[in-house]
Design a protein around this motif. Sequence first.
Motif, short mmCIF file in Angstrom:
data_model
loop_
_atom_site.label_atom_id
_atom_site.label_comp_id
_atom_site.label_asym_id
_atom_site.label_seq_id
_atom_site.Cartn_x
_atom_site.Cartn_y
_atom_site.Cartn_z
N ALA A 68 -6.42 0.16 6.62
CA ALA A 68 -6.74 -0.97 6.11
C ALA A 68 -5.90 -1.75 6.47
O ALA A 68 -5.03 -1.97 7.06
N ARG A 79 -10.89 5.52 -1.72
CA ARG A 79 -9.41 5.09 -1.23
C ARG A 79 -8.60 5.64 -1.52
O ARG A 79 -7.29 5.53 -0.49
N VAL A 119 -4.95 5.74 1.62
CA VAL A 119 -4.81 3.54 1.29
C VAL A 119 -4.37 2.87 0.19
O VAL A 119 -4.39 1.75 0.55
N HIS A 120 -4.83 3.42 -0.46
CA HIS A 120 -5.00 2.83 -2.39
C HIS A 120 -4.25 3.72 -3.26
O HIS A 120 -4.28 4.90 -2.99
N TRP A 121 -3.43 2.91 -4.28
CA TRP A 121 -2.69 3.88 -5.46
C TRP A 121 -4.26 3.89 -6.77
O TRP A 121 -5.26 3.32 -6.30
N TRP A 166 -1.55 7.82 5.96
CA TRP A 166 -3.21 7.24 5.42
C TRP A 166 -4.08 7.78 6.83
O TRP A 166 -3.72 8.18 7.90
N SER A 220 -2.54 -4.67 -1.49
CA SER A 220 -2.91 -3.23 -1.72
C SER A 220 -3.78 -3.32 -3.38
O SER A 220 -5.01 -2.28 -3.45
N SER A 234 -7.95 -2.97 -5.41
CA SER A 234 -8.67 -2.41 -4.04
C SER A 234 -10.12 -2.94 -4.03
O SER A 234 -11.15 -3.70 -4.58
N ASP A 257 -5.14 0.30 -7.96
CA ASP A 257 -5.77 -0.24 -7.59
C ASP A 257 -6.93 0.01 -7.61
O ASP A 257 -8.02 -1.13 -7.75
N ARG A 302 0.95 -1.29 0.25
CA ARG A 302 0.03 0.47 0.16
C ARG A 302 1.22 1.29 -0.08
O ARG A 302 1.95 1.18 0.07
#
Length: 242
Positions: A143, A194, A199-201, A139, A147, A150, A204, A133
């Motif tokens: 999470a 997200r 918490v995510h690219w 963040w 990652s 998602s 994702d 992640r």
Amino acid sequence: MTSSGASPEPAAAIRGPRLGAPPSRLLVLAAVCAALFTALAVTTALRHGAPLAPERGALRAALAHRGEPLRSLAGALTATGTGVVPYLMALLAGLSAGRDARGRFRAALGAVLVLAAGQAVRYGLMELLARPRPPHADWAAGATGFSFPSGHATTSALAAGLLAWGVLHRTRPGAGRPWCALLALWAVGVGLTRVYLGVHWAGDVLAGWLLAGALLALALLLDPLLVPRAPGTAEALPTAWP
């Protein structure tokens, strides 16, 4: 209507699944989504999870615009994309699609199983690719796990698609489209939170949407089994596709 003397073709041969999407179109849609997902997954694997420049840019933009009340609103919205809410949506989808008690039970069970299967596939791919992640310092929400793809994006898109399926079965032709648009906006919003919460690219989230699109297209092939046509109603079925 058919010309006199000509035997009418069975409605299933003309229309395919009940909502009007031919099986060939659903298979093409599933293949396109799967191919794009695979391209993202291969790119991620070859880079060992390292983010692309657009992904880093999206995270920087999220950090630059993170503040109240947007942060709290994003946290509330993202919470609806997992846990009990998506399963309640799947259950409601089946109850809406079925015509009688037995039909509602069959459709509800099918919708819940589709959602559960989609989550299982997503989890397996997540463990296989094991993408880290974004940095924990960025963040703004809790999470767990890896990652890509998602889970919130996949699950919310699946739940929205399933409920849209139920709505289109319940409403007159064209009347359910505004509700479907609202469901799509909800799923997109959950996915975007997200990235906003760090918490995510972005890749994702896009992968989650593509995975859900492929799974939903395949699940629609089961429509005639989950919601069988009643005798004498083939000509009055709603059409959700142009």
